[in-house]
Design an enzyme around this catalytic site. Structure first.
Site, PDB file in Angstrom:
ATOM      1  N   CYS A 131       6.886  -3.373  16.350  1.00  0.00           N
ATOM      2  CA  CYS A 131       6.310  -2.571  16.757  1.00  0.00           C
ATOM      3  C   CYS A 131       4.669  -3.028  17.837  1.00  0.00           C
ATOM      4  CB  CYS A 131       6.055  -1.125  16.160  1.00  0.00           C
ATOM      5  SG  CYS A 131       7.594  -0.723  16.925  1.00  0.00           S
ATOM      6  N   SER A 170      11.730   7.925   7.946  1.00  0.00           N
ATOM      7  CA  SER A 170      11.138   7.411  10.018  1.00  0.00           C
ATOM      8  C   SER A 170      11.761   6.222   9.773  1.00  0.00           C
ATOM      9  CB  SER A 170      10.145   7.473   9.581  1.00  0.00           C
ATOM     10  OG  SER A 170       9.488   7.541  10.987  1.00  0.00           O
ATOM     11  N   CYS A 213      -1.470   5.935   9.550  1.00  0.00           N
ATOM     12  CA  CYS A 213      -0.537   5.623  10.311  1.00  0.00           C
ATOM     13  C   CYS A 213      -0.315   3.948  11.101  1.00  0.00           C
ATOM     14  CB  CYS A 213       0.075   6.114  11.418  1.00  0.00           C
ATOM     15  SG  CYS A 213       0.762   8.156  10.733  1.00  0.00           S
ATOM     16  N   ASN A 229      -4.179   5.454  16.286  1.00  0.00           N
ATOM     17  CA  ASN A 229      -5.162   4.503  14.965  1.00  0.00           C
ATOM     18  C   ASN A 229      -5.631   3.436  15.865  1.00  0.00           C
ATOM     19  OD1 ASN A 229      -4.991   7.610  13.759  1.00  0.00           O
ATOM     20  ND2 ASN A 229      -3.515   6.535  13.077  1.00  0.00           N
ATOM     21  N   GLU A 246       0.455  -0.709  -0.396  1.00  0.00           N
ATOM     22  CA  GLU A 246       0.059   0.173   0.081  1.00  0.00           C
ATOM     23  C   GLU A 246       0.804   0.958  -0.198  1.00  0.00           C
ATOM     24  OE1 GLU A 246      -4.053  -1.592   2.360  1.00  0.00           O
ATOM     25  OE2 GLU A 246      -2.323  -0.784   3.419  1.00  0.00           O
ATOM     26  N   CYS A 274       2.937   8.801   0.903  1.00  0.00           N
ATOM     27  CA  CYS A 274       3.419   8.041   1.760  1.00  0.00           C
ATOM     28  C   CYS A 274       3.396   6.891   1.189  1.00  0.00           C
ATOM     29  CB  CYS A 274       2.264   8.188   3.140  1.00  0.00           C
ATOM     30  SG  CYS A 274       3.436   6.580   4.296  1.00  0.00           S
ATOM     31  N   SER A 284      10.781   7.715  15.333  1.00  0.00           N
ATOM     32  CA  SER A 284       9.717   6.958  15.935  1.00  0.00           C
ATOM     33  C   SER A 284      10.340   6.684  17.615  1.00  0.00           C
ATOM     34  CB  SER A 284       9.164   5.592  15.309  1.00  0.00           C
ATOM     35  OG  SER A 284       8.907   6.184  14.006  1.00  0.00           O
ATOM     36  N   LEU A 285      10.272   7.672  18.396  1.00  0.00           N
ATOM     37  CA  LEU A 285      10.713   7.306  19.797  1.00  0.00           C
ATOM     38  C   LEU A 285       9.673   7.324  20.507  1.00  0.00           C
ATOM     39  CD1 LEU A 285      13.232   8.382  21.586  1.00  0.00           C
ATOM     40  CD2 LEU A 285      12.056  10.059  21.602  1.00  0.00           C
ATOM     41  N   HIS A 286       8.564   7.492  20.996  1.00  0.00           N
ATOM     42  CA  HIS A 286       7.131   6.448  21.466  1.00  0.00           C
ATOM     43  C   HIS A 286       6.894   6.701  22.851  1.00  0.00           C
ATOM     44  CE1 HIS A 286       6.109   6.026  17.320  1.00  0.00           C
ATOM     45  NE2 HIS A 286       6.610   5.114  17.010  1.00  0.00           N
ATOM     46  N   GLY A 311       6.964  -0.675   7.129  1.00  0.00           N
ATOM     47  CA  GLY A 311       8.353  -1.199   6.968  1.00  0.00           C
ATOM     48  C   GLY A 311       9.070   0.070   7.713  1.00  0.00           C
ATOM     49  N   GLU A 312      10.515  -0.946   7.629  1.00  0.00           N
ATOM     50  CA  GLU A 312      11.677  -0.107   8.413  1.00  0.00           C
ATOM     51  C   GLU A 312      12.290   0.317   6.957  1.00  0.00           C
ATOM     52  OE1 GLU A 312      12.047   1.329  11.082  1.00  0.00           O
ATOM     53  OE2 GLU A 312      14.207   1.924  10.123  1.00  0.00           O
ATOM     54  N   CYS A 323       1.536  -0.808  15.688  1.00  0.00           N
ATOM     55  CA  CYS A 323       1.291  -1.236  14.609  1.00  0.00           C
ATOM     56  C   CYS A 323       0.391  -2.341  13.655  1.00  0.00           C
ATOM     57  CB  CYS A 323       2.653  -0.879  14.498  1.00  0.00           C
ATOM     58  SG  CYS A 323       2.747  -0.879  12.510  1.00  0.00           S
ATOM     59  N   CYS A 334       6.788  -5.891   7.918  1.00  0.00           N
ATOM     60  CA  CYS A 334       7.935  -5.228   8.663  1.00  0.00           C
ATOM     61  C   CYS A 334       8.483  -6.311  10.004  1.00  0.00           C
ATOM     62  CB  CYS A 334       7.480  -3.675   8.970  1.00  0.00           C
ATOM     63  SG  CYS A 334       8.719  -3.297   9.918  1.00  0.00           S
TER      64      CYS A 334
HETATM   65  N1  SAH Z   1       9.245   2.078  10.218  1.00  0.00           N
HETATM   66  C1  SAH Z   1       9.505   3.037  10.451  1.00  0.00           C
HETATM   67  C2  SAH Z   1       8.437   3.626   8.627  1.00  0.00           C
HETATM   68  C3  SAH Z   1       6.541   3.603  10.133  1.00  0.00           C
HETATM   69  S1  SAH Z   1       6.581   5.031  10.063  1.00  0.00           S
HETATM   70  C4  SAH Z   1       8.664   4.410  12.068  1.00  0.00           C
HETATM   71  O1  SAH Z   1       8.921   3.159  12.472  1.00  0.00           O
HETATM   72  O2  SAH Z   1       9.259   4.948  11.897  1.00  0.00           O
HETATM   73  C5  SAH Z   1       5.286   4.755  10.478  1.00  0.00           C
HETATM   74  C6  SAH Z   1       4.781   6.212  11.154  1.00  0.00           C
HETATM   75  O3  SAH Z   1       3.322   5.565  12.199  1.00  0.00           O
HETATM   76  C7  SAH Z   1       5.585   5.629  12.577  1.00  0.00           C
HETATM   77  O4  SAH Z   1       6.208   6.276  13.539  1.00  0.00           O
HETATM   78  C8  SAH Z   1       4.772   4.549  13.872  1.00  0.00           C
HETATM   79  O5  SAH Z   1       5.394   4.519  14.850  1.00  0.00           O
HETATM   80  C9  SAH Z   1       3.237   4.987  13.634  1.00  0.00           C
HETATM   81  N2  SAH Z   1       2.161   3.944  13.984  1.00  0.00           N
HETATM   82  C10 SAH Z   1       1.841   2.560  13.899  1.00  0.00           C
HETATM   83  N3  SAH Z   1       1.719   2.926  14.904  1.00  0.00           N
HETATM   84  C11 SAH Z   1       0.066   3.195  14.627  1.00  0.00           C
HETATM   85  C12 SAH Z   1      -1.126   3.373  15.360  1.00  0.00           C
HETATM   86  N4  SAH Z   1      -1.225   2.965  15.393  1.00  0.00           N
HETATM   87  N5  SAH Z   1      -1.194   4.704  15.497  1.00  0.00           N
HETATM   88  C13 SAH Z   1      -0.770   5.792  15.283  1.00  0.00           C
HETATM   89  N6  SAH Z   1       0.914   5.856  14.268  1.00  0.00           N
HETATM   90  C14 SAH Z   1       0.998   4.452  14.231  1.00  0.00           C
END
Ligand code: SAH
Length: 358
Positions: free
Chosen positions: A118, A195, A337, A294, A94, A107, A218-220, A163-164, A121, A114
């Site tokens: 996480c 990212s 996302c 999301n 996608e 995007c 992507s810190l979180h 993907g990463e 995700c 992936c």
């Molecule tokens: N693998 C890379 C590229 C993906 S970017 C990365 O992790 O940065 C996708 C972004 O959406 C990342 O910041 C990821 O953490 C975020 N994401 C993943 N699942 C999500 C969700 N359910 N709701 C909101 N953001 C999410």
């Protein structure tokens, strides 16, 4: 035989030149071919009319140009469009078009599935199905630019699809060089954002690249304890090491590293988390992009209330952190996302369950 044809869509221009020269053709035809593929969207070599008829016939016997096929296209009420694309081997992925952010943004995916897993995700639930080639990564941009009639317009790309990107380093970088080529889209690296979840060795390599995209991390979570629960890779490359690498990362004037922070109700959204985050980022040229989760069935987290989101953002802002809250786009078509997942491919039982639970 078709299998012996060289795929020009998967080559940088210098490699096209070499492939031409090796077969006794003039190198400069690579420029014409790049212009046809990227600027005009013509991938049928026999239609490249500034090459002589004889040359076109020979090239057709030696080369091919593969392009992902659009399987379906879904438009969200907010204008976001999700494209389901089929690759040459039948696998699907996608890509998403996000209008007016304020720029036009594509995007793009770098892998099918992936491996990072996480916790919040949906793509992570698929596991890694396979790496994309540079041709398939740049191919998504060609397809979207063509389908949206934007070949001559300016657009941004964010490597934030499936993907990463740093887990598919070489192909991702090759794709960025192909998109940057002056005879192709001539995209400025300032219009590209990569990212990553923070694969440190690859991040250090990225810091040396001639074509340097904007960086988003992507810190979180502000601590290893919490981040380790959300991002399995954190057990290998922890928060302090990532921040140290970010401090060393070469940045253009006025540019900043974006830190993405998915807000999960009751998990990483407390005032204390916000204060720790602000402290962590002191001294880093940074901005924080808060992404309220999301939610999706199969994802064991909830989105915080607007009050909690506002409070988190306010604590950061009060401490001098540049902060924005990402407005989720395309949620009604599962294009937001972390919501990209493709059904009907080789999936494990767990992955099938995640899909079934949606
Ligand atoms: N693998 C890379 C590229 C993906 S970017 C990365 O992790 O940065 C996708 C972004 O959406 C990342 O910041 C990821 O953490 C975020 N994401 C993943 N699942 C999500 C969700 N359910 N709701 C909101 N953001 C999410």
């Amino acid at each position: 035989m078709a299998s012996q044809l060289i795929d020009l869509a998967n080559l940088e221009r210098a490699a096209v030149e070499t492939a031409l020269a090796e077969r006794g053709h003039k190198r400069f035809h690579a420029r014409q071919i790049f212009q046809w593929i990227y600027k005009r969207g013509v991938t049928d070599i026999s239609a490249m009319t500034d090459l002589s008829r004889g040359l076109r016939e020979t090239l057709c016997d030696q080369f091919t140009i593969t392009t992902p096929q659009v399987v379906s296209r879904e438009r969200s009420s907010d204008g976001t469009e999700k494209f389901l694309l089929r690759l040459a081997d039948g696998l699907q992925l996608e890509s998403v078009f996000i209008p007016d952010t304020p720029s036009m943004t594509f995007c793009i995916s770098t892998q099918v599935g992936c491996a990072m897993a996480c916790a919040f995700c949906l793509t992570g639930k698929m596991g890694l199905v396979r790496q994309l080639t540079a041709g398939e990564i740049a191919g998504q941009v060609r397809v979207l630019a063509g389908a949206l009639d934007m070949r001559d317009k300016k657009f941004n790309i964010v490597l934030m699809g499936m993907g990463e990107p740093l887990h598919n380093y070489d192909e991702t970088m090759r794709a960025l060089r192909m998109l940057n080529d002056e005879y192709g889209f001539a995209m400025s690296p300032r219009r590209m954002t990569l990212s990553t979840v923070g694969l440190l060795p690859a991040l250090e390599k990225l810091a040396q690249e001639p074509i340097m995209p904007n960086l988003a991390i992507s810190l979180h979570a502000p601590t290893d304890r919490l981040r380790g629960e959300l991002v399995p890779l954190n057990k290998k490359y922890g928060v302090a090491d990532i921040i140290a690498a970010c401090k060393r990362f070469p940045l253009a004037k006025r540019s900043r590293i974006t830190f993405e922070y998915v807000l999960l109700a009751g998990v990483n959204d407390t005032p204390e988390d916000a204060r720790l985050l602000a402290k962590l980022l002191a001294g880093v040229k940074s901005k924080v992009n808060l992404i309220p989760l999301n939610a999706a069935p199969g994802i064991p987290f909830e989105r915080p209330s607007d009050r909690v989101i506002d409070q988190f953002a306010r604590i950061l802002a009060e401490r001098g952190v540049v902060v924005s809250v990402r407005k989720s786009r395309g949620r009604d078509i599962r294009a937001a996302c972390g919501q990209l997942i493709v059904e009907g491919q080789k999936l494990s039982t767990g992955q099938r369950l995640a899909v079934a639970l949606r």
